[in-house]
Design a protein around this motif. Sequence first.
Motif, mmCIF file in Angstrom:
data_model
loop_
_atom_site.group_PDB
_atom_site.id
_atom_site.type_symbol
_atom_site.label_atom_id
_atom_site.label_comp_id
_atom_site.label_asym_id
_atom_site.label_seq_id
_atom_site.Cartn_x
_atom_site.Cartn_y
_atom_site.Cartn_z
ATOM 1 N N GLY A 36 0.811 -1.216 0.000
ATOM 2 C CA GLY A 36 0.000 0.000 0.000
ATOM 3 C C GLY A 36 0.841 1.260 0.000
ATOM 4 N N GLY A 37 0.148 2.356 0.187
ATOM 5 C CA GLY A 37 0.764 3.675 0.044
ATOM 6 C C GLY A 37 0.289 4.220 -1.293
ATOM 7 N N LYS A 38 0.152 5.553 -1.346
ATOM 8 C CA LYS A 38 -0.596 6.113 -2.474
ATOM 9 C C LYS A 38 0.053 5.875 -3.841
ATOM 10 N N GLY A 39 1.372 6.115 -3.953
ATOM 11 C CA GLY A 39 2.010 5.903 -5.259
ATOM 12 C C GLY A 39 2.045 4.426 -5.630
ATOM 13 N N VAL A 40 2.257 3.576 -4.637
ATOM 14 C CA VAL A 40 2.277 2.123 -4.876
ATOM 15 C C VAL A 40 0.916 1.695 -5.444
ATOM 16 N N ASN A 41 -0.149 2.210 -4.853
ATOM 17 C CA ASN A 41 -1.480 1.869 -5.370
ATOM 18 C C ASN A 41 -1.674 2.394 -6.795
ATOM 19 N N VAL A 42 -1.160 3.592 -7.066
ATOM 20 C CA VAL A 42 -1.307 4.129 -8.438
ATOM 21 C C VAL A 42 -0.593 3.191 -9.417
ATOM 22 N N ILE A 89 3.270 -0.358 8.954
ATOM 23 C CA ILE A 89 2.085 -1.204 8.727
ATOM 24 C C ILE A 89 0.858 -0.336 9.012
ATOM 25 N N ASN A 90 -0.045 -0.258 8.035
ATOM 26 C CA ASN A 90 -1.284 0.501 8.219
ATOM 27 C C ASN A 90 -2.440 -0.477 8.403
ATOM 28 N N VAL A 91 -3.190 -0.265 9.465
ATOM 29 C CA VAL A 91 -4.257 -1.215 9.807
ATOM 30 C C VAL A 91 -5.596 -0.679 9.302
ATOM 31 N N ILE A 101 -5.874 2.911 10.884
ATOM 32 C CA ILE A 101 -4.795 3.414 11.740
ATOM 33 C C ILE A 101 -3.525 3.344 10.904
ATOM 34 N N ASN A 102 -3.036 4.501 10.477
ATOM 35 C CA ASN A 102 -1.828 4.523 9.643
ATOM 36 C C ASN A 102 -0.587 4.673 10.517
ATOM 37 N N GLY A 103 0.445 3.890 10.197
ATOM 38 C CA GLY A 103 1.650 3.840 11.032
ATOM 39 C C GLY A 103 2.619 4.984 10.801
ATOM 40 N N SER A 244 -13.293 0.953 0.545
ATOM 41 C CA SER A 244 -12.991 2.205 -0.148
ATOM 42 C C SER A 244 -11.515 2.600 -0.022
ATOM 43 N N VAL A 245 -10.687 1.789 0.654
ATOM 44 C CA VAL A 245 -9.250 2.102 0.725
ATOM 45 C C VAL A 245 -8.664 1.975 -0.688
ATOM 46 N N GLY A 246 -7.997 3.030 -1.128
ATOM 47 C CA GLY A 246 -7.409 2.993 -2.471
ATOM 48 C C GLY A 246 -8.310 3.602 -3.534
HETATM 49 O O1 LIG Z 1 0.401 8.246 3.121
HETATM 50 P P1 LIG Z 1 -0.913 8.273 3.867
HETATM 51 O O2 LIG Z 1 -1.655 9.555 3.732
HETATM 52 O O3 LIG Z 1 -0.737 7.831 5.300
HETATM 53 O O4 LIG Z 1 -1.865 7.221 3.171
HETATM 54 C C1 LIG Z 1 -1.491 5.880 3.038
HETATM 55 C C2 LIG Z 1 -2.691 5.008 2.929
HETATM 56 O O5 LIG Z 1 -3.496 5.473 1.858
HETATM 57 C C3 LIG Z 1 -3.678 4.453 0.885
HETATM 58 O O6 LIG Z 1 -2.720 4.684 -0.142
HETATM 59 C C4 LIG Z 1 -5.085 4.509 0.363
HETATM 60 O O7 LIG Z 1 -5.336 5.841 -0.080
HETATM 61 P P2 LIG Z 1 -6.731 6.312 -0.672
HETATM 62 O O8 LIG Z 1 -7.810 5.548 0.067
HETATM 63 O O9 LIG Z 1 -6.742 7.781 -0.451
HETATM 64 O O10 LIG Z 1 -6.705 5.958 -2.128
HETATM 65 C C5 LIG Z 1 -3.366 3.152 1.592
HETATM 66 O O11 LIG Z 1 -2.872 2.139 0.747
HETATM 67 C C6 LIG Z 1 -2.355 3.567 2.631
HETATM 68 O O12 LIG Z 1 -2.463 2.766 3.778
#
Ligand SMILES: O=P(O)(O)OC[C@H]1O[C@](O)(COP(=O)(O)O)[C@@H](O)[C@@H]1O
Length: 303
Positions: A36-42, A89-91, A101-103, A244-246
Amino acid sequence: MIYTCTLNPSLDYFLEVNDFQLGQLNRMKTDKKMPGGKGVNVSRVLRRLGAQSVALGFIGGFTGDFIRRQLISENIDTDFVEVDGDTRINVKIKSREETEINGLAPAITDEQVDELLLKLNRLNDRDILVLSGSVPETLSADIYKQMMQQIKDQNVKVIVDTSGPALREAVAARPFLIKPNQSELGGLFNTDISSIEEAVIYAKKLIDEGAENVIVSMGGKGSLLVNRETAVYAEAPRGEVKNSVGAGDSLVGGFLFEYARNGDYIEAFRYGTASGSATAFSVDLCSKEDTEALLPKVKIHQI
Ligand SMILES: O=P(O)(O)OC[C@H]1O[C@](O)(COP(=O)(O)O)[C@@H](O)[C@@H]1O
Ligand SMILES: Nc1ncnc2c1ncn2[C@@H]1O[C@H](COP(=O)(O)OP(=O)(O)O)[C@@H](O)[C@H]1O
């Protein structure tokens, strides 16, 4: 080539609990670990839609290894800088409501930042760079702005998807596109945005501050695209929300995929909105098939 840069990626740990009780022992019904993480998801969305990208950023430890291995298994090119600590790790808890809960990010040294910045020198005017997600606590809030200033003579199109001071700073460096959600847009102006009309007013302020295009995502209500020429609203299709995550990252990935294919802003906006909804209606990120099935259901209105 499209490059995504995630300064603060994550192992997203999704878990489902029946009737989550705060302060009690809860047992999971299902769990799942995803990169996860925004660019990784893109990058993952682009791959699912059929476009290649290179994932940049910082990763470290066993969680970083997991992310790299998963991306490689999906045929996504990676060129991360290794850091010493573990990627966070984001829960993501799914019960009657979604709770996240973002780490915290691992520490990143100046040398590691320089290593990442050096990688940007190879980009040119045919490339697109997506700077996405939160900025690790040990880095300066204006890091996205610094990155954009470094490559300004390379004429790279830059998309920024972040919030707070990092977004405000980046806007001044004239990104091609920014994508705040409704609450992130309100946060920039210390206000609560409750209507599409209000969102247009604040999106226009960001155009005046330097952004070329602003997409405001508004969850189940859809999204807005504002630039100097136009303001349009896309009504999101209705469906059963599974995760809705992502969704926001899928909007960015879908927009980019279609924009890189035909250069038409409105069609790209439609595709992005459909991708966001397709993700909201799926357990994982959107598929190309689900996204394209939703395209006719995205109604665009001129404002
Ligand atoms: O960098 P941030 O703002 O903590 O966001 C990271 C989180 O956002 C996500 O990229 C999801 O983002 P969106 O729901 O906004 O698309 C998750 O994969 C990740 O856990
Ligand atoms: N409940 C939903 N129903 C339909 N589409 C949705 C829903 N939630 C999100 N989307 C789609 O995903 C896009 C991005 O979602 P949003 O939640 O605003 O982003 P972010 O994850 O960045 O907060 C929306 O513009 C919309 O197209």
